[in-house]
Design a protein around this motif. Structure first.
Motif, mmCIF file in Angstrom:
data_model
loop_
_atom_site.group_PDB
_atom_site.id
_atom_site.type_symbol
_atom_site.label_atom_id
_atom_site.label_comp_id
_atom_site.label_asym_id
_atom_site.label_seq_id
_atom_site.Cartn_x
_atom_site.Cartn_y
_atom_site.Cartn_z
ATOM 1 N N LYS A 31 1.042 -1.313 0.045
ATOM 2 C CA LYS A 31 -0.123 -0.063 0.013
ATOM 3 C C LYS A 31 0.937 1.406 -0.119
ATOM 4 O O LYS A 31 2.012 1.488 0.873
ATOM 5 N N SER A 32 0.864 2.224 -0.975
ATOM 6 C CA SER A 32 1.199 3.381 -0.957
ATOM 7 C C SER A 32 0.544 4.432 -1.635
ATOM 8 O O SER A 32 -0.716 4.211 -1.847
ATOM 9 N N TYR A 33 1.072 5.667 -1.910
ATOM 10 C CA TYR A 33 0.109 6.605 -2.465
ATOM 11 C C TYR A 33 -0.173 6.174 -3.744
ATOM 12 O O TYR A 33 -1.190 6.827 -4.402
ATOM 13 N N PHE A 69 5.298 14.258 1.628
ATOM 14 C CA PHE A 69 4.575 14.721 0.655
ATOM 15 C C PHE A 69 4.573 13.997 -0.659
ATOM 16 O O PHE A 69 5.807 13.503 -0.884
ATOM 17 N N ILE A 70 3.911 13.881 -1.524
ATOM 18 C CA ILE A 70 3.829 13.710 -2.873
ATOM 19 C C ILE A 70 3.441 14.827 -3.587
ATOM 20 O O ILE A 70 2.617 15.580 -3.218
#
Lengths: 331, 331
Positions: free
Chosen positions: B57-59, B273-274
């Protein structure tokens, strides 16, 4: 006229001991113009004071050796040569651990026993309540239906933070170290509780309780409990660093899993604070807290230890989980 | 009509290998109404793509096995059955690693070769520049005369972040891994540079360079370099987590000194952040970046590798410090 004070005799190595403190009798000078003579009624003992016992750069300067410990105190004016105070006034402020104190009144605030018990001004209507309020509201920014986890939840700040989160419409999970404490948390309205001393896998427990992830983590303890919570944070989670009591007595920099990858992949925020950062907004905080206390929407718990001489032991007790809610010494 | 694509053959364990990728020839269908046929000109390789190779699971969702890798690409329209694009248009967007691509045009933007070299749209005028801009400005909030440290400073994002910090009036220190890179940083205006591979004690070096502490840390690398910077942060410091390249290939959760006590005692902030978090503000970022590029206030460096077949090797090179500035593959 003489009085008794408690000085820092030696800087603690690890867990503080009663031998790190020393009682001294000192002479008080005659009262000069502009000064007041105070008698201490309630003394606050707080985890943050441990940091000031080390000789390191921090947000407040270290306590000096052979000088009295200082903290939040509620005191009564015994005699006044100041136009601002009269005999019988009750005040609170930052004062030495001393039975009788001479002060110029700077930084002291008069308080009203009609609003709340006097000891509350060291707790929910003092720095403790303000820390819970500003940490949660300003850093945590909780939104209705978000999941908030509080560690050290039965401690002075934690129990207030959790209740404020409930007032914001959040689902609140409290972590504490005894069944007596978790029972109390349920009574004041926490939705779920975890006794970290008896649960086999706290990381899994949090994952099971928060299938959608943790949105806000109000951290009072640090260490492995925090590792378990951080492993379950949600996207855009906010982690409020209010205390790290599990680490205050460390003599080396403790190691743990690196947090940055988790914070990065979750676009999460972690922020430390001290309540003094919000000094200009204290009236806003006090107003909300007072209102909630009056409306009985906030329940506040205290552990009151009796006797000025018990101050060192009460302070040390903070690190052994000896308190539920705010730990206070009544002189 | 056939074309070549690069698929994820296996999920890398630790450092990726060329054998984790596979070249495949596929048939392209005839162009349907509303579609365009693209020819890839420039392909971006970025550290964040390593995360998408793991099944966690990631952005952004993980890359799928046996499906083409996707990333930012600049491409030319060879044929169009869409009213929105015509033959010869140059576009950029998120596209597969494929020599010829059929697209419905969604999410693609037309770009103008008159403003800047086409490859810049994968770098300073693309996600790279926007990451530097929003990370620094929105999380770092640099003020004139503050001290800003950038790790991975000769990397694509780092070199832009450092220059933007200079444009804000800050004193900027860059950390990189070769004398060639630190030389480049000096040329683009960094005030001080550290080659972490040759300096004996990076923590001390930063302490010596920043006697007043570090106010803003733009972190692209993580690990021990970050430990050294964090040990020197100032009160109210802001730590921007943009990347953790030193940890992307870890197969276990890496351990390190616990950060919370430092963040707490310094009232400091750390935030991941992305760039996608700022999508609604991209026009603001692009406007500033374009202006600075036109005024030659921002210098941008690229490492361009030639040949579509070099994509896997160029990507792996990111983790070996093989690039200065933005790493791009020109087909």
């Amino acid at each position: 006229m003489t009085t008794k004070q408690i000085v820092l005799a030696s800087r603690p190595q690890g867990m503080p001991a009663v031998t790190d403190f020393r009682f001294e009798n000192i002479d008080l000078p005659g009262l000069q113009e502009g000064r007041i003579l105070l008698h201490g009624l309630f003394y606050s003992v707080d985890p943050y004071m441990r940091g000031r016992m080390n000789d390191v750069k921090s947000y407040s300067p270290p306590f000096q050796l052979d000088k009295p410990i200082q903290g939040s105190v509620v005191a009564k004016v015994l005699d006044s040569k100041s136009a601002d105070f009269k005999q019988g006034d009750i005040v609170t402020g930052f004062l030495p651990w001393q039975e009788q104190i001479i002060s110029d009144g700077k930084g002291l605030q008069k308080i009203d026993a009609a609003i709340a018990p006097l000891s509350y001004y060291l707790g929910i209507l003092g720095m403790t309540g303000l820390a819970a309020y500003f940490g949660l509201m300003d850093i945590g920014k909780p939104k209705p239906n978000e999941v908030v986890v509080v560690s050290g939840a039965a401690g002075a700040v934690g129990i207030v933070a959790g209740q404020i989160a409930k007032l914001q419409g959040c689902r609140v999970i409290g972590i504490a170290g005894s069944d007596e404490k978790t029972q109390l948390l349920k009574e004041v309205g926490f939705d779920e509780v975890i006794n970290y001393k008896t649960i086999p896998d706290i990381k899994k427990a949090i994952a099971d309780m928060c299938p959608g992830g943790v949105d806000v983590y109000f951290d009072n303890v640090g260490g492995e409990i925090s590792d378990a919570v951080v492993a379950n944070i949600n996207f855009h989670a906010r982690i409020i660093l209010c205390g790290q009591i599990s680490l205050y007595n460390s003599t080396v920099i403790p190691m743990g899993p690196r947090l940055q990858p988790m914070l990065l992949t979750r676009s999460a925020l972690m922020q430390g604070f001290i309540v003094g950062n919000y000094q200009s907004r204290f009236p806003e905080g006090i107003q909300h807290l007072t209102q909630w206390v009056k409306e009985k929407k906030l329940v506040f718990n205290e552990t009151i230890v009796h006797g000025f001489d018990q101050l060192p032991a009460a302070f040390i007790g903070l690190f052994r989980g000896g308190n539920t809610g705010k730990m206070i010494v009544e002189a």
